[in-house]
Design a protein around this motif. Structure first.
Motif, short mmCIF file in Angstrom:
data_model
loop_
_atom_site.label_atom_id
_atom_site.label_comp_id
_atom_site.label_asym_id
_atom_site.label_seq_id
_atom_site.Cartn_x
_atom_site.Cartn_y
_atom_site.Cartn_z
N ARG A 13 -1.82 -2.53 8.14
CA ARG A 13 -1.36 -1.20 8.52
C ARG A 13 -2.58 -0.35 8.90
N PRO A 14 -2.38 0.70 9.71
CA PRO A 14 -3.53 1.53 10.12
C PRO A 14 -4.36 2.04 8.95
N VAL A 15 -3.72 2.47 7.86
CA VAL A 15 -4.46 2.99 6.72
C VAL A 15 -5.30 1.89 6.08
N LEU A 35 -1.62 7.05 -0.13
CA LEU A 35 -3.05 6.77 -0.19
C LEU A 35 -3.75 7.23 1.08
N ASP A 36 -4.94 7.74 0.91
CA ASP A 36 -5.77 8.18 2.04
C ASP A 36 -6.87 7.16 2.27
N ALA A 37 -7.06 6.75 3.52
CA ALA A 37 -8.02 5.67 3.82
C ALA A 37 -9.43 6.04 3.43
N GLU A 38 -9.82 7.28 3.65
CA GLU A 38 -11.19 7.70 3.34
C GLU A 38 -11.37 7.85 1.83
N ARG A 39 -10.48 8.56 1.19
CA ARG A 39 -10.62 8.84 -0.24
C ARG A 39 -10.34 7.61 -1.11
N THR A 59 0.83 -1.20 0.00
CA THR A 59 0.00 0.00 0.00
C THR A 59 0.86 1.25 0.00
N SER A 60 0.60 2.16 -0.92
CA SER A 60 1.38 3.39 -1.02
C SER A 60 1.13 4.27 0.19
N MET A 88 -8.69 -1.53 -0.69
CA MET A 88 -9.35 -2.83 -0.53
C MET A 88 -9.07 -3.72 -1.74
N GLY A 89 -9.07 -3.14 -2.93
CA GLY A 89 -8.78 -3.93 -4.12
C GLY A 89 -7.40 -4.54 -4.08
#
Length: 244
Positions: free
Chosen positions: A128-130, A6-10, A2-3, A16-17
């Motif tokens: 990870r948290p995100v 990346l923002d978890a909300e946006r 995961t980069s 998820m993909g």
């Protein structure tokens, strides 16, 4: 991977993909299957499922539909044509029954927390948290589109809701065992007949003890739990070496 940008909300659908197709393809699908047993451990939910006899008469069909729904929602998105159609069918089925909103929230929570639990214990690394937040946002948005109200406001809040709900409603009942045995039979059928006993052992080892007891499997204490822990520890060491 995961980069960090990346923002978890946006970017929850993209995150998820990646998890679903990449690092945790097996764990997420397994977690979704185990989430069913957490739901079956609640008589006020399993009682309704036992009345329909769907998990008794057509367990493979029900399991396949659950896996297909998860795949469509993650791979194509809940607002895609296929995703929206799948949710519409699900809502139509639920509309036939009087189901309390908190029961809907509980089922939704199971699909948030159970894959995370499986990944945390058996994955090559914890989420990870995100990634954890993205999983919560994804299922929150699915819940909103299903008309579920009062969805907890974070992953941690969903865990608290789940613990409180379990304390009030989870206990053994015959209807729990009927639905759980149906799901176990369906899962076992994906492997050749000689291996089906091993599948049962593995699933029981993966379930939380409280869920196992409430589903009527108290007399079948799994023997594979320690072996699975050893294998996971070895896998994580190997993954650590390869990533260095």
């Amino acid at each position: 991977m995961t980069s960090p940008c990346l923002d978890a909300e946006r970017d929850h659908l993209a995150i998820m993909g990646r998890l679903f197709r990449g690092d945790f393809a097996l764990e997420i699908r397994l977690g979704a299957a185990l989430a069913l047993f957490r739901v079956f451990a609640v008589p006020r939910i399993s009682g309704l499922l036992a009345q329909t006899r769907a998990w008794e008469r057509r367990p493979q069909q029900r399991l396949d539909r659950t896996v297909d729904l998860l795949s469509v929602l993650v791979e194509q998105g809940y607002d895609s044509g296929a995703g929206a159609a799948a949710l519409a069918r699900l809502n139509a089925v639920h509309a036939r029954h009087a189901i309390a909103n908190e029961d809907f929230v509980y089922v939704l929570a199971a699909f948030v927390t159970e894959p995370e639990r499986v990944i945390g214990r058996y994955g090559k690394r914890p989420l990870r948290p995100v990634e954890r937040t993205a999983a919560y946002v994804f299922w929150r948005e699915v819940g909103v589109r299903m008309g579920i109200r009062e969805i907890p406001g974070s992953f941690a809040a969903m865990q608290r809701f789940q613990m409180e709900y379990d304390a009030r409603h989870r206990h053994f009942a015959a209807c729990n065992q009927v639905t759980a045995e149906g799901a176990l039979a369906a899962i076992s059928r994906v492997v050749p007949a000689p291996l089906r006993g091993a599948v049962r052992e593995v699933v029981l080892a993966l379930l939380e003890p409280e869920v196992r007891r409430a589903c009527g499997f108290a007399g079948e204490e799994p023997r594979l739990g320690r072996a699975l822990d050893v294998l996971v520890a070895a896998r994580r060491r190997v993954c650590g070496w390869l990533s260095n």
